[in-house]
Design a protein around this motif. Structure first.
Motif, mmCIF file in Angstrom:
data_model
loop_
_atom_site.group_PDB
_atom_site.id
_atom_site.type_symbol
_atom_site.label_atom_id
_atom_site.label_comp_id
_atom_site.label_asym_id
_atom_site.label_seq_id
_atom_site.Cartn_x
_atom_site.Cartn_y
_atom_site.Cartn_z
ATOM 1 N N SER A 25 0.855 -1.146 -0.104
ATOM 2 C CA SER A 25 0.029 0.008 -0.063
ATOM 3 C C SER A 25 0.773 1.235 0.023
ATOM 4 N N PRO A 26 1.016 1.808 -1.143
ATOM 5 C CA PRO A 26 1.652 3.327 -1.355
ATOM 6 C C PRO A 26 0.450 4.190 -1.391
ATOM 7 N N ASN A 27 1.106 5.765 -0.953
ATOM 8 C CA ASN A 27 0.340 6.520 -1.107
ATOM 9 C C ASN A 27 0.577 7.275 -2.706
ATOM 10 N N GLU A 28 -0.193 8.392 -2.742
ATOM 11 C CA GLU A 28 0.114 8.918 -4.163
ATOM 12 C C GLU A 28 1.486 9.284 -4.713
ATOM 13 N N THR A 29 2.140 9.901 -3.716
ATOM 14 C CA THR A 29 3.742 10.175 -4.000
ATOM 15 C C THR A 29 4.542 8.963 -4.116
ATOM 16 N N GLU A 30 4.146 7.870 -2.942
ATOM 17 C CA GLU A 30 5.114 6.936 -3.168
ATOM 18 C C GLU A 30 4.937 5.872 -4.389
ATOM 19 N N THR A 31 3.596 5.898 -4.776
ATOM 20 C CA THR A 31 3.260 5.583 -6.099
ATOM 21 C C THR A 31 4.271 5.973 -7.309
ATOM 22 N N ALA A 32 4.037 7.323 -7.407
ATOM 23 C CA ALA A 32 4.889 7.914 -8.460
ATOM 24 C C ALA A 32 6.467 7.572 -8.311
ATOM 25 N N VAL A 33 7.043 7.634 -7.037
ATOM 26 C CA VAL A 33 8.506 7.280 -6.854
ATOM 27 C C VAL A 33 8.638 5.911 -7.245
ATOM 28 N N LEU A 34 7.922 5.010 -6.851
ATOM 29 C CA LEU A 34 7.982 3.634 -7.135
ATOM 30 C C LEU A 34 7.999 3.156 -8.752
ATOM 31 N N THR A 35 7.018 3.840 -9.341
ATOM 32 C CA THR A 35 6.451 3.454 -10.553
ATOM 33 C C THR A 35 6.751 4.513 -11.900
#
Ligand code: RIB
Length: 311
Positions: A184-194
């Motif tokens: 479960s990532p948040n919006e910022t973490e999703t962007a960083v990871l993908t």
């Protein structure tokens, strides 16, 4: 029904909370608003206390310093019913500290001094599994090595593992994570990871597919703030809408969401029910200032959800 035991491997600290009209840019000085406060926080502790307040049995594995803040945190965890047997008092490092700048909008910017948290080691984590947990919850904040150790032991013992991907770094070796129940990532973490910002449902799906190609996981749950959360199971996807509340401080809302999701998922086995519950807990957390002190209790959450149904 016997309560499930959730082992949380994560960080603990004190948040130095400052309210600011806006975040200063380079070279700029801004006068803060209202009062400042030293309040308990950090992702691991927020999640552990959230889960305990929501009715789970919680064992917390972390480190605090041998100082007044460490003492205060240990007392507080005990008051909240968190099993602290696997919390080590570290004599070499101070209790962690985070500077939380809270803007008028309710958004925040955070800088973390990990302190004792950086000494959480394999032995601490291995020992904490002696508590016979039913499931494990961890956050990237406690460090790459620590997360991989918790993931390895969870996989060896066949325990469901819930991962809160905060804070994310682009070079985290996702492929080394073993079987994850919910990632479960948040919006910022999703962007960083993908590299994909989950703005639209299509973006959410593309980002989730990318995450699934890197991590062996059962569900990806993207935390979308007030928009709710996006679920993907490798085949089907759905958005579970968030609740409308008067948000004044988003600190710890994501931590509480993932903890609530884990608690409700262990109770019901249903990801949709769990995400809906997580949305309610996350929303309620934003209605109060501070991290740990803003976490709701089970009765409050059920009442809130019931009231929303009748509106
Ligand atoms: O997620 C919120 C937490 O992140 C705060 O309590 C602060 O400690 C930071 O680490």
């Amino acid at each position: 029904m016997a309560r499930k035991r959730l082992l949380t491997v994560g960080t603990a600290n004190i948040d130095f909370l400052l309210k600011t009209p806006y975040v200063p840019s380079c070279g700029e000085t801004v006068i803060s608003e209202g009062e400042y406060a030293y309040v308990p926080g950090e992702k691991g502790a927020n999640a552990a206390v959230a889960a305990a307040r929501l009715g789970s049995e919680v064992v917390f594995c972390t480190r605090v310093g041998d100082d007044a803040y460490g003492d205060r945190l240990l007392r507080l965890y005990a008051e909240n019913g968190v099993d602290s047997r696997y919390i080590k008092v570290d004599c070499a490092e101070q209790t962690g500290l985070a500077i939380v700048m809270l803007e008028r909008t309710g958004d925040n910017r955070i800088i973390v001094f990990p302190g004792a948290n950086r000494n959480i080691n394999d032995t601490d984590i291995e020992n904490s599994f002696l508590s016979y947990p039913d499931a494990v919850l961890t956050q990237f904040e406690c460090g790459e090595k620590q997360v991989l150790t918790a993931a390895r032991i969870s996989a060896e013992q066949g325990l469901p593992l819930f991962i809160d991907a905060g804070p994310a770094t682009p070079d985290f070796p996702l492929s080394k994570l073993q079987r994850v129940e919910v990632f479960s990532p948040n919006e910022t973490e999703t962007a960083v990871l993908t590299g994909i910002r989950p703005n639209t449902p299509d973006d959410c799906l593309r980002a989730s597919i990318k995450l699934c190609s890197k991590v062996d996981m059962k569900y990806v749950v993207l935390k979308l703030g007030e928009r709710g959360a996006f679920i993907y199971d490798g085949k089907y996807c759905d958005i579970i809408e968030g609740y409308e509340v008067n948000a004044i401080d988003t600190t710890a809302a994501g931590d509480a969401f993932t903890a609530a999701l884990a608690v409700e998922y262990l109770r019901t086995g249903d990801i949709y029910t769990a995400v809906k519950y997580g949305n309610a807990v996350g929303a309620l957390t934003t209605t109060k200032v501070g991290a740990l002190n803003s976490l709701p209790r089970e009765a409050e959450v059920r009442k809130f959800m019931a009231d929303q149904e009748t509106e």
